[in-house]
Enzyme design. Sequence first.
Site, PDB file in Angstrom:
ATOM      1  N   GLU A  27       0.834  -1.193   0.000  1.00 51.05           N
ATOM      2  CA  GLU A  27       0.000   0.000   0.000  1.00 51.05           C
ATOM      3  C   GLU A  27       0.879   1.257   0.000  1.00 51.05           C
ATOM      4  OE1 GLU A  27      -3.733   1.659   2.768  1.00 51.05           O
ATOM      5  OE2 GLU A  27      -2.503  -0.035   3.435  1.00 51.05           O
TER       6      GLU A  27
ATOM      7  N   LYS B 267      -9.043   2.490  -2.389  1.00 47.44           N
ATOM      8  CA  LYS B 267      -9.422   1.768  -1.174  1.00 47.44           C
ATOM      9  C   LYS B 267     -10.872   2.103  -0.821  1.00 47.44           C
ATOM     10  CE  LYS B 267      -7.325   0.958   3.413  1.00 47.44           C
ATOM     11  NZ  LYS B 267      -6.117   1.313   4.204  1.00 47.44           N
TER      12      LYS B 267
ATOM     13  N   CYS C 292      -5.588  -3.312   1.938  1.00 47.03           N
ATOM     14  CA  CYS C 292      -5.446  -3.453   3.391  1.00 47.03           C
ATOM     15  C   CYS C 292      -6.767  -3.640   4.134  1.00 47.03           C
ATOM     16  CB  CYS C 292      -4.669  -2.254   3.950  1.00 47.03           C
ATOM     17  SG  CYS C 292      -3.976  -2.605   5.595  1.00 47.03           S
TER      18      CYS C 292
END
Length: 645
Positions: free
Chosen positions: A45, A114, A170
């Site tokens: 990330e 994300k 994540c």
Amino acid sequence: MFGYVKIGAAVPQLKLADCISNKEEILKLIREANEKGIRVLTFPELALTGYTCGDLFFQLPLIQAAEQALKEIAAETAELDMVIAIGVPVMADNQTFNCVALLHQGRILGLVPKTFIPNYSEFYEERWFASAGDLISEEISYAGQMVPIGADLLFAADGIPFLKIGVEICEDLWVPIPPSSYQSLYGATLLLNASASNELAGKPQYRHQLVAQQSSRCLAAYVYAAAGIGESTQDAVFSGHSLICENGSLLCETESFSRESQLVAADIDLEVLANERRHHTTFMGQLSQPEAQRFYREIHFPMTESPLGKLDRHISPAPFTPDDAHLDARCQNIFQIQVTGLARRMEHAHANTLVIGISGGLDSTLALLVAAKACDYLGLSRDHVLGVTMPGFGTTDRTYNNALELMRSLGIQMKEISIKNAALQHFEDIEHDPEIHDVTYENTQARERTQILMDLANKTNGLVVGTGDLSELALGWATYNGDHMSMYGVNAGVPKTLVRVLVNWVAHSKEVDETASRILLDVLDTPISPELLPPDKDGKINQKTEDLVGPYELHDFFLFHILRFGFRPAKVLYLAEIAFDGSYDRETLLKWLKNFYRRFFVQQFKRSCLPDGPKVGALCLSPRSDWRMPSDAFNRVWMEEVEKL
């Protein structure tokens, strides 16, 4: 390629907020990955900037430097037939998004933002980043290209069957229903997660479980690439713990807290994943729910298949047997399944005895151990087990004595009935010369033994416990209406290689005393044989099963890969050559593979009328559960491929 694609996870040495240095390190790892033949490579990330830049994400120079670095990476990798996933901050729609950019041959395939932005405990991401749900645009100008952007992107390789990529970042994985769950329903077989998961006590184990379970639920391969120790340690420490899982199994992982850049790779099997999805009919069932309705934009890119080099995954020569780390627990579990199944059947049938033919061989030994333990489980004395040894024309002193000693040591009822006179009388009745040792000679003995057991069961209000195993059922190595038949087959779900492991496990466990343990070890050392032909001049076994049908370790390997995953002969051979390298040459493997296909097809009629018996693993040949095959199917398609090989 047989469905294999090499994928990788990279953890670069990071210099926080230094996009130029980070770009060079990323390019270095990309070149290394290319040399290893990796086709899809995932970085952590925000790999170009670092995850822990804090309010520096408000600084335009940092955002622009990351964009420029990505542009240069795209140009530098224009000749590579590799998909590269790199975490990068992206400005769009008056907001900043925490994205993963996918590159292929210089083209930015897409930007995936994300979705779930953590803002609790040590995480404060909502201060800097917006969620993918706040995105307005579907395409933006980025790094000199017009690029699709959104969490609704899937990436499909036109030249490689079943390779479709989904991306999440994540925290997306840590929510109740991760985006990858839906991505897999819409065809993604490879899920990439660019992560910056910090390290906490006990978290590596949880991370293992999380990634493995998600790969299993999604019937997919899952790459989790995590930020390394170059991140800020102001309030948290990052270890770079990255891993690759496939359908619940860990294929590889990085070393935690490494001071050097790391690259790990594994060959995932897309064919297995595709076959598993077709096999599991509930997999697509979720799509009938309104909340599962999604629209994904598929981004297609050309990717050519490349010759397989060294396979980056372990191919076990014994796929049915547990590894050492799980041996005790797995054997205990399997043994208890067998015990409980038999005990429940005995209880339901109101049977007084469990009648078993004891030959001194592996299969009847395991069945006897299960029967004895079933009585213990029900609180019955072991004399409810009636063990019958039935010496015939091929019985040797070794197996005969082992049978008697084992029955004594386990404290069961014993009976000895010779079948010689009955068999000779039967030969006379059907006008068969007993000097002709053909199939009639052999099967007469097997059927005589079964008749004795059945009649004793009637006499004692008992059940005949079958001893035949899964490998014998696959090969049809049983006499129809002889040892093929029983009232409950406790070994029907246990392949021969696992029978051996289970007996060995019992021999070294507290389940038996020292005498029984010694006998069990000798049984394990005895050649596998039906003992239907007379012994040799030294009184030893003259009929070795594996000389006739082939090594069981090979047949169990074939059985697993052909029936469990539906692999074609060429792939089975390819895997066997890897698994048995140094043990069997190609010619030998082909000989027994051909024999397996021949026997498997022609012997289906025996499996179509199997007695009841417990399934203990992922594979079973019962016509009532796992395997429904017509007895008169032709094997031409498979045999012709074997001939070409």
